[in-house]
Write an enzyme that holds these catalytic residues in place. Structure first.
Site, short mmCIF file in Angstrom:
data_model
loop_
_atom_site.label_atom_id
_atom_site.label_comp_id
_atom_site.label_asym_id
_atom_site.label_seq_id
_atom_site.Cartn_x
_atom_site.Cartn_y
_atom_site.Cartn_z
N GLU A 146 2.09 -4.01 11.18
CA GLU A 146 1.41 -2.72 11.04
C GLU A 146 2.07 -1.69 11.94
O GLU A 146 2.33 -1.96 13.10
CB GLU A 146 -0.08 -2.85 11.41
CG GLU A 146 -0.87 -3.82 10.55
CD GLU A 146 -1.26 -3.24 9.18
OE1 GLU A 146 -0.98 -2.04 8.93
OE2 GLU A 146 -1.82 -4.00 8.37
N HIS A 168 0.86 -1.18 0.00
CA HIS A 168 0.00 0.00 0.00
C HIS A 168 0.90 1.23 0.00
O HIS A 168 1.57 1.52 1.00
CB HIS A 168 -0.91 -0.02 1.24
CG HIS A 168 -1.87 -1.16 1.23
ND1 HIS A 168 -2.20 -1.89 2.35
CD2 HIS A 168 -2.56 -1.72 0.19
CE1 HIS A 168 -3.07 -2.84 2.01
NE2 HIS A 168 -3.30 -2.76 0.71
ZN ZN Z 1 -1.44 -1.71 4.28
#
Ligand code: ZN
Length: 374
Positions: free
Chosen positions: A335, A166
């Site tokens: 994350e 991303h």
């Molecule tokens: Zn991501």
């Protein structure tokens, strides 16, 4: 007052910049129109004059919860990024700042420039025992770069580390820089040991096109790469197809996929618990890695994270689930926050490039412990 975003990873649309006290802006959606939240733009205006920047479509961004408690990132030199006040109300993100210089850059998170990506590749590839390979091309014609650290010989395990599927999650590539810096540091004893103990396959940027285009989540044709792992194609998701094909050639013992999360103010790991056939061995390795990461860095924790998938409920289009199932290996998603680590906050910079790099370096301890149990 002049505002533009016509540069690497730039993203903003100017509605009205005639009054510094009420600047009206909108974030441009990714290709395909499904996602937006990343912004990055330059303001040229008289120093000392308060700026009130309103991002008017913040309320319909991909993760409105990301704006709660969020403070924007700014810089006057593109090297040091600091936090400035922001408030989210009535669907609008209000950024308040009085610059001390005539040029100010604002962003959702400290950008990781494409030129810095080239420098990271060059520096890494110059280290002993490292090869830089191009797996193929993206839809915009950029190279899919792979760093190979160590030969695949005998039963030496292969560890894959990929980041920034991303593209708006720029902290992922800052993490990569810290991780690679330590892994390849000739003076770091653990780096030396781990280069012997495993073969490493590293993709510092899985989404070059989205990164340069200033996208939040997708590649050049609007594909969310972390929803393409079940059936990637060269036409729609060449980035995933090229990497997964190479994984098929090398095998995978451990895979870590590095991301950022818009809403949660913590560093955490999500696992592959919900895949069909999740084994006790996979669980044991997952716990070993996470516990060792906690011990290695006070910026990592296990108390906060995503709800764990029920058995069989995993989303098999995601890297972690697909790789864990395909190779029967340990696969994890890391994350990091866009905001800050609420356990160890730093109001001046929030979560930052420097902190992401240190978290990347600290991961070597977790890899080392886990490799010892393979
Ligand atoms: Zn991501």
């Amino acid at each position: 007052m002049h505002i533009d975003a016509a540069f690497d990873s730039g993203n903003i649309e100017v509605v009205d910049a005639s009054d510094p006290a009420a600047v009206r802006l909108r974030i441009r959606p990714d290709e395909g129109g499904d996602f937006f939240q990343w912004f990055h733009f330059r303001v040229a205006a008289e120093r000392g004059v308060p700026q009130a920047l309103r991002i008017e479509n913040a309320g319909s961004a991909s993760y409105p919860a990301g704006w709660e408690g969020y403070r924007a990132v700014a810089s006057s030199d593109q090297r040091t990024w600091f936090r400035v006040d922001a408030e989210y109300r009535d669907g609008v993100l209000h950024i308040q700042h009085t610059p001390t210089t005539d040029l100010t850059w604002y962003a959702y998170f400290a950008p990781y420039p494409w030129t810095r990506h080239q420098a990271l590749l060059a520096r890494s590839a110059a280290a002993p025992g490292v090869r830089a390979r191009v797996l193929g091309q993206t839809l915009d014609g950029r190279s899919m770069d792979l760093l190979e650290v160590g030969e695949i010989v005998d039963d030496r395990p292969v560890v894959w580390v990929i980041g920034r599927q991303h593209p708006g999650e720029s902290m992922a590539e800052w993490w990569m820089e810290g991780f690679l810096g330590r892994l390849l540091d000739p003076a770091d004893p653990l780096g030396r040991v781990l280069r012997e103990r495993a073969a490493w396959r590293i993709v510092p940027n899985m989404n070059p096109d989205g990164s340069v285009r200033g996208h939040l989540r997708t590649n050049a044709c609007g594909a969310n790469l972390n929803r393409e792992w079940h059936e990637p194609t060269l036409a729609r998701s060449p980035e995933v197809k090229l990497v997964r094909d190479e994984m098929d050639r090398t095998g995978v013992a451990i895979c870590l996929d590095v991301h950022g999360d818009e809403a949660l103010p913590y560093n955490f790991i999500a696992g592959a618990e919900g895949i069909p056939g999740w084994t006790g061995r996979q669980r044991g390795l997952h716990d070993t890695f996470c516990d060792a990461y906690v011990a290695a860095s006070p910026d990592f924790q296990r108390a906060h994270g995503y709800p764990v998938d029920a058995p069989g409920a995993a989303n098999m289009t995601m890297c972690t689930s697909a790789v864990a199932a395909r190779f029967g290996c340990l696969a994890m998603t890391l994350e990091m926050p866009f905001k800050d680590n609420a356990d160890l906050p730093d109001p001046g910079v929030g979560w930052s490039p420097e902190r992401a790099m240190r978290l990347g370096a600290a991961s070597l301890d977790a890899f080392g412990r886990t490799l010892g149990e393979l």
